[in-house]
Scaffold this active site. Sequence first.
Site, PDB file in Angstrom:
ATOM      1  N   SER A   1       0.850  -1.187   0.000  1.00 51.67           N
ATOM      2  CA  SER A   1       0.000   0.000   0.000  1.00 51.67           C
ATOM      3  C   SER A   1       0.888   1.241   0.000  1.00 51.67           C
ATOM      4  O   SER A   1       2.114   1.133  -0.003  1.00 51.67           O
ATOM      5  CB  SER A   1      -0.883   0.010   1.247  1.00 51.67           C
ATOM      6  OG  SER A   1      -0.096   0.340   2.366  1.00 51.67           O
ATOM      7  N   LYS A   2       0.235   2.380   0.025  1.00 54.01           N
ATOM      8  CA  LYS A   2       0.969   3.651  -0.009  1.00 54.01           C
ATOM      9  C   LYS A   2       2.015   3.753   1.090  1.00 54.01           C
ATOM     10  O   LYS A   2       3.027   4.430   0.949  1.00 54.01           O
ATOM     11  CB  LYS A   2      -0.010   4.810   0.120  1.00 54.01           C
ATOM     12  CG  LYS A   2      -0.544   5.262  -1.209  1.00 54.01           C
ATOM     13  CD  LYS A   2      -1.153   6.623  -1.075  1.00 54.01           C
ATOM     14  CE  LYS A   2      -1.862   6.999  -2.354  1.00 54.01           C
ATOM     15  NZ  LYS A   2      -2.987   7.872  -2.137  1.00 54.01           N
ATOM     16  N   ARG A   3       1.714   3.094   2.206  1.00 54.51           N
ATOM     17  CA  ARG A   3       2.662   3.121   3.320  1.00 54.51           C
ATOM     18  C   ARG A   3       4.062   2.680   2.894  1.00 54.51           C
ATOM     19  O   ARG A   3       5.068   3.062   3.480  1.00 54.51           O
ATOM     20  CB  ARG A   3       2.190   2.152   4.416  1.00 54.51           C
ATOM     21  CG  ARG A   3       1.508   2.768   5.576  1.00 54.51           C
ATOM     22  CD  ARG A   3       1.129   1.724   6.597  1.00 54.51           C
ATOM     23  NE  ARG A   3       0.519   0.550   6.002  1.00 54.51           N
ATOM     24  CZ  ARG A   3       1.049  -0.664   6.028  1.00 54.51           C
ATOM     25  NH1 ARG A   3       2.207  -0.859   6.600  1.00 54.51           N
ATOM     26  NH2 ARG A   3       0.419  -1.681   5.485  1.00 54.51           N
TER      27      ARG A   3
END
Length: 470
Positions: free
Chosen positions: A238-240
Amino acid sequence: MSIVSRFAPSPTGYLHVGGARTALFSWLYARKFGGTFILRIEDTDLERSSQESVDAILDGMNWLGLDWDQGPFYQTKRFDLYKEVVAQLLADGKAYKCFCTVEEVDAMREAQMAAGEKPKYNGMWRDRTDHPTDKPFVIRFKNPQEGVVVIDDLIKGRIEVANAELDDLIIARSDGTPTYNLTVVVDDWKMGVTHVIRGDDHVNNTPRQMNILAALGAELPKYAHVPMILGDDGKRLSKRHGAVGVMQYRDNGFLPQALLNYLVRLGWSHGDQEIFSIEELVQLFDLSACNRAPSAFNTEKLLWLNQHYIRTLPASEVAKHLEWHLSEQKLDISQGPSLEQLIAVQGERVKTLKELVEVSRYFYEDFAEFDEAAAKKHLRPVAAEPLKSVQQQLATLTDWNAETVHAAINTAAESLGLGMGKVGMPLRVAVTGGGNSPSLDVTVALIGRERAIARIDLALSYIEKRGEAA
Ligand code: GLU
């Protein structure tokens, strides 16, 4: 049989690396067998879909070089077709109108959960004929109630699902619009898709879709569900984890060749080979050699591949991508070395194109200040004389190239009885502003005579000021 595969993204965000890998697998499969690759935009969710996302997906596909033979088809333009198919299923008694209210369905669920059962629609309108004329209804597919659906998944192997597990799913909402599972089925059928290669988040939809296809008398495609990509911490990517959109990788200085090679290896292998050209992939790729387990993203390896491709692809190919980064960083190519020259001197020294441009600014524009640490260390009063001497030698050159520059620096050092070490670093800091650059003769040659001489002047005045301050 001619292969037809497709990539069917929903335009609700950018093309992320998971989607890109699915697209790549599907594309490779079609190319390998000389088949057809279709791009289909699944934009029926009007609230979440946007033109911006469509553009981002097309940009990503284009940048990666994943070309399609048909499409892009937009599902929102195919509503008439879906309506026809739903009407046909109704007419054939393979679908039915369900007049349950939302409250009734909720109550059904709650009762089932309270009884410890898996919640599902209980089929209460499946066989009823006492239809009200003034109530809204949805249309449900009459899923078979007995038997099992078998998916011979080309990646995951055999998967069996009992029909008793599946309820009668909604294929048209009360406003008449078709639902996701219906549109996918109709399109795969009407587009003659022979191989559905998609993310394994859809594996639960597959038995339902196969049942609908069977009810339509359609030939079933083969299915291949690609396991998901995890971040390097084992959690879903994910963006994380940093960049997840394909175009973000371009922005960060990656070559499409590196990202493709990276993505294919993330989930597929051929012995212990790591580097594959696209031509090789088209030849060697096979769904049966894909991993069944999720794979973890590893940025280090992607960097390694990127570096490999920067060094080994023809400079003209790297140049095409480098040009974008130069303009992105507002550097004017006409003010310095050509793209090919730049790649020749910096290509070995960097891992990304972005970095390549960042460390090359001094070739294209002047600077007003030196890197503080480098200047402190190398632009000392003792450096003034060698710098002046080099400057004089450079000024006398009639031929200007790396060899003549090299000879000029040597002559200057020898005339003062100094080793190259005493001359080299001060000169490097003077002409580039910092302590890192390709070999000095090449660097100075590319910077050009006037610029080199002016920058040595700047360094000399820096040294002078420093002497006064001391
Ligand atoms: N539109 C679906 C998605 O983006 C893919 C559907 C499919 O490949 O069958 O997840």
